[in-house]
Design a protein around this motif. Sequence first.
Motif, PDB file in Angstrom:
ATOM      1  N   TYR A 130       0.869  -1.085  -0.251  1.00 35.86           N
ATOM      2  CA  TYR A 130      -0.060  -0.071  -0.179  1.00 35.86           C
ATOM      3  C   TYR A 130       0.802   1.175   0.097  1.00 35.86           C
ATOM      4  CZ  TYR A 130      -4.213  -2.813   0.863  1.00 35.86           C
ATOM      5  OH  TYR A 130      -5.299  -3.486   0.951  1.00 35.86           O
ATOM      6  N   ILE A 131       2.033   1.045   0.764  1.00 33.47           N
ATOM      7  CA  ILE A 131       2.680   2.350   0.884  1.00 33.47           C
ATOM      8  C   ILE A 131       3.498   2.373  -0.501  1.00 33.47           C
ATOM      9  CG2 ILE A 131       5.101   3.417   1.874  1.00 33.47           C
ATOM     10  CD1 ILE A 131       4.184   1.842   4.316  1.00 33.47           C
ATOM     11  N   ASP A 132       3.981   1.501  -1.075  1.00 36.77           N
ATOM     12  CA  ASP A 132       4.417   1.506  -2.341  1.00 36.77           C
ATOM     13  C   ASP A 132       3.570   2.158  -3.495  1.00 36.77           C
ATOM     14  OD1 ASP A 132       6.903   0.735  -1.399  1.00 36.77           O
ATOM     15  OD2 ASP A 132       6.728  -1.494  -2.302  1.00 36.77           O
ATOM     16  N   GLN A 133       2.229   1.510  -3.498  1.00 38.05           N
ATOM     17  CA  GLN A 133       1.386   2.153  -4.317  1.00 38.05           C
ATOM     18  C   GLN A 133       0.841   3.619  -4.321  1.00 38.05           C
ATOM     19  OE1 GLN A 133      -2.248  -0.314  -3.962  1.00 38.05           O
ATOM     20  NE2 GLN A 133      -1.356  -2.059  -5.110  1.00 38.05           N
ATOM     21  N   GLU A 134       1.017   3.851  -2.877  1.00 30.47           N
ATOM     22  CA  GLU A 134       0.727   5.707  -2.430  1.00 30.47           C
ATOM     23  C   GLU A 134       1.690   6.405  -3.036  1.00 30.47           C
ATOM     24  OE1 GLU A 134       0.078   6.063   1.742  1.00 30.47           O
ATOM     25  OE2 GLU A 134      -1.778   4.748   1.419  1.00 30.47           O
ATOM     26  N   ALA A 140       3.241   9.448  -9.782  1.00 33.33           N
ATOM     27  CA  ALA A 140       2.528   9.677 -10.939  1.00 33.33           C
ATOM     28  C   ALA A 140       2.117  11.193 -10.929  1.00 33.33           C
ATOM     29  CB  ALA A 140       1.636   8.798 -11.257  1.00 33.33           C
ATOM     30  N   GLN A 141       1.558  11.716  -9.979  1.00 40.62           N
ATOM     31  CA  GLN A 141       0.990  13.022  -9.876  1.00 40.62           C
ATOM     32  C   GLN A 141       1.950  13.977  -9.967  1.00 40.62           C
ATOM     33  OE1 GLN A 141      -1.183  12.905  -5.874  1.00 40.62           O
ATOM     34  NE2 GLN A 141      -3.160  12.328  -6.964  1.00 40.62           N
TER      35      GLN A 141
END
Length: 179
Positions: A130-134, A140-141
């Motif tokens: 989850y941390i990596d995805q965030e 990406a933003q």
Amino acid sequence: MKKIFLFIALSALSGNALSSSLQDQLSAVAQAEQQGKAEEQKRHDDWVAERNKEIQQEKQRRANAAAAANKKAAAAAAERQARQDKLDAEAAKDKHRDQSYEDELRSLEIQKQKLALAKEEARVKRENEYIDQELKHKAAQTDVVQSEADANRNISEGGRDLMKSAGKAEENKSDSWFN
């Protein structure tokens, strides 16, 4: 009554007394008196027997009435007990049904808690993901913002270069002889 009977017996004997001897007369009086006593005793015994019979009948009637009352009371008690047993059985069924319902609710609540716990455990185990995805989402933003900034800069530089070129072309045109 004894006196009247005795008087009648003596008067009847008095007529015979004249002809009989004194001894015969006394024995007849004694016999009449004995007979009167025997009849009186028989009437008394009959009365006592009748009274005893009535008392016995009254005792029997009371015993029958008491037995009937006891039987009726026992039947009423049995009916009350049957109604109470029925009410107790219904109450026990209701209690069992309520307990089953409460057990089912507890079981469902425990299952919900287990699912929530499993969900939380899975989230904890995959926390790094989850941390990596965030982080990837934020990167990406950031890339999008950077790309927009680059695009705006390129547009600005392209417009500036176009204006410089247009300005140089105008200069060249004015320097030329054949204008």
